[in-house]
Design a protein around this motif. Sequence first.
Motif, PDB file in Angstrom:
ATOM      1  N   VAL A 108       1.023  -1.189   0.170  1.00 44.16           N
ATOM      2  CA  VAL A 108       0.029   0.052   0.140  1.00 44.16           C
ATOM      3  C   VAL A 108       1.044   1.216  -0.041  1.00 44.16           C
ATOM      4  CG1 VAL A 108      -2.001   0.974   1.194  1.00 44.16           C
ATOM      5  CG2 VAL A 108      -1.729  -1.119   1.329  1.00 44.16           C
ATOM      6  N   THR A 109       1.026   2.037  -1.014  1.00 39.46           N
ATOM      7  CA  THR A 109       1.866   3.213  -1.084  1.00 39.46           C
ATOM      8  C   THR A 109       1.063   4.289  -0.491  1.00 39.46           C
ATOM      9  OG1 THR A 109       0.690   3.891  -3.165  1.00 39.46           O
ATOM     10  CG2 THR A 109       2.675   2.570  -3.176  1.00 39.46           C
ATOM     11  N   ASP A 110       1.770   5.452  -0.006  1.00 46.59           N
ATOM     12  CA  ASP A 110       1.520   6.556   0.924  1.00 46.59           C
ATOM     13  C   ASP A 110       0.593   7.690   0.240  1.00 46.59           C
ATOM     14  OD1 ASP A 110       1.001   7.916   3.525  1.00 46.59           O
ATOM     15  OD2 ASP A 110       2.652   9.414   2.457  1.00 46.59           O
ATOM     16  N   ALA A 111      -0.428   8.153   0.732  1.00 49.49           N
ATOM     17  CA  ALA A 111      -1.021   9.402   0.434  1.00 49.49           C
ATOM     18  C   ALA A 111      -1.157  10.276   1.353  1.00 49.49           C
ATOM     19  CB  ALA A 111      -2.476   9.102  -0.049  1.00 49.49           C
ATOM     20  N   ASN A 112      -0.579  11.540   0.921  1.00 51.52           N
ATOM     21  CA  ASN A 112      -0.578  12.728   2.056  1.00 51.52           C
ATOM     22  C   ASN A 112      -1.938  13.126   2.531  1.00 51.52           C
ATOM     23  OD1 ASN A 112       0.574  14.666   3.541  1.00 51.52           O
ATOM     24  ND2 ASN A 112       0.602  16.158   1.751  1.00 51.52           N
ATOM     25  N   ASP A 113      -2.426  11.963   3.646  1.00 46.95           N
ATOM     26  CA  ASP A 113      -3.686  12.254   4.273  1.00 46.95           C
ATOM     27  C   ASP A 113      -3.245  12.634   5.528  1.00 46.95           C
ATOM     28  OD1 ASP A 113      -2.320   9.974   4.794  1.00 46.95           O
ATOM     29  OD2 ASP A 113      -4.331   8.842   4.901  1.00 46.95           O
ATOM     30  N   HIS A 114      -2.181  12.951   6.160  1.00 51.50           N
ATOM     31  CA  HIS A 114      -2.145  13.257   7.570  1.00 51.50           C
ATOM     32  C   HIS A 114      -1.117  14.726   7.556  1.00 51.50           C
ATOM     33  CE1 HIS A 114      -2.888   9.079   8.053  1.00 51.50           C
ATOM     34  NE2 HIS A 114      -3.433   9.618   9.258  1.00 51.50           N
ATOM     35  N   ALA A 115      -1.656  15.534   8.330  1.00 50.43           N
ATOM     36  CA  ALA A 115      -0.678  16.716   8.744  1.00 50.43           C
ATOM     37  C   ALA A 115       0.392  16.551   9.902  1.00 50.43           C
ATOM     38  CB  ALA A 115      -1.623  17.991   9.317  1.00 50.43           C
ATOM     39  N   PRO A 116       1.353  17.463   9.819  1.00 52.37           N
ATOM     40  CA  PRO A 116       2.321  17.257  10.863  1.00 52.37           C
ATOM     41  C   PRO A 116       1.575  17.486  12.255  1.00 52.37           C
ATOM     42  CG  PRO A 116       3.213  18.773   9.163  1.00 52.37           C
ATOM     43  CD  PRO A 116       1.709  18.229   8.839  1.00 52.37           C
ATOM     44  N   VAL A 117       2.480  16.945  13.318  1.00 50.23           N
ATOM     45  CA  VAL A 117       2.009  16.890  14.720  1.00 50.23           C
ATOM     46  C   VAL A 117       3.359  17.231  15.766  1.00 50.23           C
ATOM     47  CG1 VAL A 117       0.782  16.080  16.701  1.00 50.23           C
ATOM     48  CG2 VAL A 117      -0.349  15.731  14.253  1.00 50.23           C
ATOM     49  N   PHE A 118       3.282  18.420  16.147  1.00 54.35           N
ATOM     50  CA  PHE A 118       4.368  18.614  17.088  1.00 54.35           C
ATOM     51  C   PHE A 118       4.237  17.699  18.428  1.00 54.35           C
ATOM     52  CE2 PHE A 118       4.960  22.569  14.735  1.00 54.35           C
ATOM     53  CZ  PHE A 118       6.254  22.841  14.785  1.00 54.35           C
ATOM     54  N   SER A 119       5.583  17.613  18.981  1.00 51.47           N
ATOM     55  CA  SER A 119       5.475  16.761  20.195  1.00 51.47           C
ATOM     56  C   SER A 119       4.903  17.720  21.464  1.00 51.47           C
ATOM     57  CB  SER A 119       6.769  16.196  20.384  1.00 51.47           C
ATOM     58  OG  SER A 119       7.780  17.255  20.519  1.00 51.47           O
ATOM     59  N   GLN A 120       4.909  19.013  21.325  1.00 47.38           N
ATOM     60  CA  GLN A 120       4.533  19.827  22.453  1.00 47.38           C
ATOM     61  C   GLN A 120       4.016  20.951  21.668  1.00 47.38           C
ATOM     62  OE1 GLN A 120       8.500  18.858  25.119  1.00 47.38           O
ATOM     63  NE2 GLN A 120       7.405  20.769  25.540  1.00 47.38           N
TER      64      GLN A 120
END
Length: 680
Positions: A108-120
Amino acid sequence: MKSQVRFLFLLSLLCGAISQQIQYVIPEELAKGSRVGNLAKDLRLSVQDLPARKLRVSAEEFFNVSAEKLLLEKPLDREQQNSHRLILTAMDGGDPPLSGTTQIQILVTDANDHAPVFSQDTYRVRLQENVPRGTSVLRVKATDQDEGANAQITYAFLSAPTSTNLLFNLNPNTGDITTNGTVDFEETSMYMLAVEAKDGGVHTAHCSVHIEIVDENDNAPEVTFMSFSNKIPEDSDLGTVIALIKVRDQDSGQNGLVTCYIQKEVPFRLESTSKNYYKLVIDSALDREQIAEYNVTVTATDKGKPSLSSSTSITLHITDVNDNAPVFQQPAYLVHVPENNPPGASIAQVSASDPDLGPNGQVSYSIVASDLEPRALSSYVSVSAHSGVVFAQRAFDHEQLRAFELTLQARDQGSPALSANVSLRVLVGDRNDNAPRVLYPALGPDGSALFDTVPRAAQPGYLVTKVVAVDADSGHNAWLSYHVLQASEPGLFSLGLRTGEVRTARALGDRDAARQRLLVAVRDGGQPPLSATATLLLVFADSVQEVLPDLSDLPSPSDPQAELQFYLVVALALISVLFLLAVILVVALRLRRSSSPTTWGCFQPGVCSKSGPVVPPNYSEGTLPYSYNLCVASNPAMTKLNFSNLTPEMVPPRDLLCEDPSVDVCANNEDPQIAYDSSF
């Protein structure tokens, strides 16, 4: 039967296909019913045969086999499962049915379906001020469940002011925040930064960074002299205020608490008057002559860790007070001055020092006392008031004045004036300016030398007399030595080098004259030496009456060298006379041959006439005191000249006649005896 054979053949082909793995790559979020792959083509089967094969996949909710195709039943999520493994089964219609399988791997290849998330959402950090450029502050971290380019996150400051960009640097790839300049707590104690994270698409995330600057003890205390006096009299009272001092530290907390002190080896101390204020006061007595100035260093130290300090120095000059009397370089002076010194010459110099300054240290000299007569003092010595040089006003005479003492005073020009005294003792040294003076033997009233008698039987070492002399000088200049200059009979007497004693060196011989003369020199030990002479007349006799008859006719002393020359001339004349007589005898012998024998008497062959010893009547007048017998033989070779035996007084020194080889009277076995008078 044909059908079975065909099925077996297809089954063998299918088994060959099943031994190989089929792999499909599909993107996530693919719509339901989407075709995943063409099984008939990938299995190399005809479409018509597939229904009879009953193809199916086992236990898979995401995929289904429709006709010759593999279809997607529902959307895939790579972040939950990034691959699927399917087992494709084909069954025949026999009884019992036979089946075959093959594996299908679906990636299964990736699709840009997630936004970055900071650890804090908010990052907080404490940063020491003055850290070096490039120091890491912190790292912000954002994650993205996507992969590949969709998960590549870049970081950037969001709406950051220019000052922030100058002080901090954000690595766009790693999220590392480092210092780009110097942060100073005294300027800004807190920095708030906004950071944005962006993936490979359009998704972004944000966080805030709070940087608290921690105060570093980077500011040393400052010392300021508000007022001070740099000239302090050395007699100032203890506790006198010299300076007012203020200290300040820009740091905060313990870093800004300051203590102040000075070095311990100075006669001052610091006293705190209020917060950050001090006064400098005199703590012990001052002495300019010991230390004329002080470099006082005021040091302020804070309570930071590590603590910082700063120092400020001032120079305090101690002004002079006339509190020191002059001091001579020596407790007493001793000077040796040779006599006969030139008048006006410098004989000594005294020196006194006064550690005070200016007129307080200017010294003048004077003579305040002496053991000389007050009226005679100025005629003997004087002293220079400026230099302390002592001059002799006259020539000193050791024989008249051997020593004298002066008291000199050194006085300063202070108010009131202070003074000190010192003694100067002058010793007048001796010079060899006096010749020895002979006390014995003394000359008679008429200036003639007196005589001493010596027993004829005196043995060696007999004390005959003693030469006594004195010298008005002293020391080596008065050390006298005695030397024989001339002697009638060398070796008969000895003379003590230091005592002047005349002793017999041997017994009187038969050939020694009864009267002897010694010329003695008395020398002192000076350089150059001075000397005097004394004449000793010595007569060998057993009593004075024995020599009295000859004393009245005793001629005045003569030079022994002249006497020696006289005797040589007489000896040569005598030899000439003898030679002439010999010639006359030879002529007479030849004439005798033609004459009567009786005519010639003792001139006949073998006849010799002798006569007794005869002393010429003019013996005392210096003629040669001997007689001789002359015998002439008929043969000239037999001619003989004999000298009579003489008394010891008549025996001359052998070296007067025998040293001349032309005189052949010494060739006879009988030694000629010739006496001479020592008075010649």
